[in-house]
Design an enzyme around this catalytic site. Sequence first.
Site, short mmCIF file in Angstrom:
data_model
loop_
_atom_site.label_atom_id
_atom_site.label_comp_id
_atom_site.label_asym_id
_atom_site.label_seq_id
_atom_site.Cartn_x
_atom_site.Cartn_y
_atom_site.Cartn_z
N ASN A 18 -5.56 2.30 -12.83
CA ASN A 18 -4.56 1.35 -12.33
C ASN A 18 -3.18 1.95 -12.52
OD1 ASN A 18 -3.53 -1.18 -11.39
ND2 ASN A 18 -3.03 -1.72 -13.50
N ILE B 174 -7.89 -9.70 -11.27
CA ILE B 174 -8.42 -9.20 -12.54
C ILE B 174 -9.83 -8.66 -12.28
CG2 ILE B 174 -9.06 -9.83 -14.90
CD1 ILE B 174 -6.14 -10.25 -14.58
N GLU C 225 6.17 6.14 -9.34
CA GLU C 225 4.74 5.78 -9.21
C GLU C 225 4.07 6.71 -8.20
OE1 GLU C 225 3.70 1.63 -8.58
OE2 GLU C 225 5.57 0.97 -9.45
N THR D 94 9.32 5.07 -6.72
CA THR D 94 9.41 6.50 -6.37
C THR D 94 8.63 7.34 -7.38
OG1 THR D 94 11.59 6.12 -5.44
CG2 THR D 94 11.07 8.39 -6.00
N HIS E 270 0.80 0.65 -13.17
CA HIS E 270 1.57 -0.54 -13.55
C HIS E 270 3.06 -0.18 -13.57
CE1 HIS E 270 2.30 -4.41 -15.32
NE2 HIS E 270 3.14 -3.82 -16.15
N GLY F 153 0.79 -1.23 0.00
CA GLY F 153 0.00 0.00 0.00
C GLY F 153 0.82 1.28 0.00
N SER F 154 2.02 1.23 -0.59
CA SER F 154 2.82 2.47 -0.62
C SER F 154 2.20 3.50 -1.57
CB SER F 154 4.28 2.19 -0.98
OG SER F 154 4.40 1.83 -2.33
C1 GAR Z 1 3.28 -1.29 -7.43
O1 GAR Z 1 4.60 -1.35 -7.94
C2 GAR Z 1 2.27 -1.34 -8.56
O2 GAR Z 1 2.70 -0.69 -9.71
C3 GAR Z 1 2.19 -2.83 -8.80
O3 GAR Z 1 2.18 -3.39 -7.50
C4 GAR Z 1 2.94 -2.56 -6.65
C5 GAR Z 1 2.11 -2.25 -5.43
O4 GAR Z 1 2.87 -1.58 -4.48
N1 GAR Z 1 1.03 -3.19 -9.52
C6 GAR Z 1 1.01 -4.14 -10.44
O5 GAR Z 1 1.97 -4.81 -10.71
C7 GAR Z 1 -0.33 -4.34 -11.13
N2 GAR Z 1 -0.16 -5.15 -12.28
P1 GAR Z 1 2.18 -0.85 -3.25
O6 GAR Z 1 1.25 -1.88 -2.61
O7 GAR Z 1 3.32 -0.52 -2.35
O8 GAR Z 1 1.45 0.35 -3.76
#
Ligand code: GAR
Length: 204
Positions: free
Chosen positions: A110, A95, A177, A175, A112, A15-16
């Site tokens: 979303n 999905i 994202e 970072t 990615h 959940g960052s």
């Molecule tokens: C993130 O890197 C996101 O881009 C990826 O999961 C991670 C979640 O990190 N998502 C995918 O790969 C979706 N296909 P977070 O829980 O720390 O936000």
Amino acid sequence: MADLLKLGVLISGNGSNLQSIIDHIERGSLKATIKIIISNNPDAFGITRAKKHGIPFVVLKNSDFTSKEEFDSELIKTLKDHGVDLVILAGFMRIISPAFLKAFPNKVMNIHPALLPSFPGLHGQRQAWEYGVKFSGCTVHFVDEGMDTGPIIIQRVVPVQDDDTEETLAARILTEEHKIYPQAIQLYADGKIEIKGRKVHIKN
Ligand code: GAR
């Protein structure tokens, strides 16, 4: 003052990205409010973040539902009950069904960890690192019925260095994202996003 954009954030893990959205809202650089956080994983660290910030959350365990349809209808109901305008997938590892997209047309975003359409699916960072590309990055897009195929809102390029490991590259991408997801949501909140076919135009 116009009503704040009401977000529902779906998570499965750390959940960052959720944290980044919370931080931007608390700082006033994202004019939105999180109405509900939904995790399909009871052990997701994102739930601890929800509690810390006093944001309502719900856990919907995959195993509590007999079918994907049943899971998704509960997901839709929970989001609708909380008056959600825009659904934010933030590391949500499931999905999304056509019924869900019908309930929230062009209202599911979303993030990615790769420059789509390269390296869709799981472990985008690892796929890019193993392939040996010199640049990768991250993409915020609307969700459609394909796997990471929906209209692209923002992308950010991240260089791959010779001494990178999968982990160092993933950290550099993450970072970025944390910057582009709140930006994309603010563009939506400002009504600046226009979808034409599979292209997103940013007004002004
Ligand atoms: C993130 O890197 C996101 O881009 C990826 O999961 C991670 C979640 O990190 N998502 C995918 O790969 C979706 N296909 P977070 O829980 O720390 O936000």
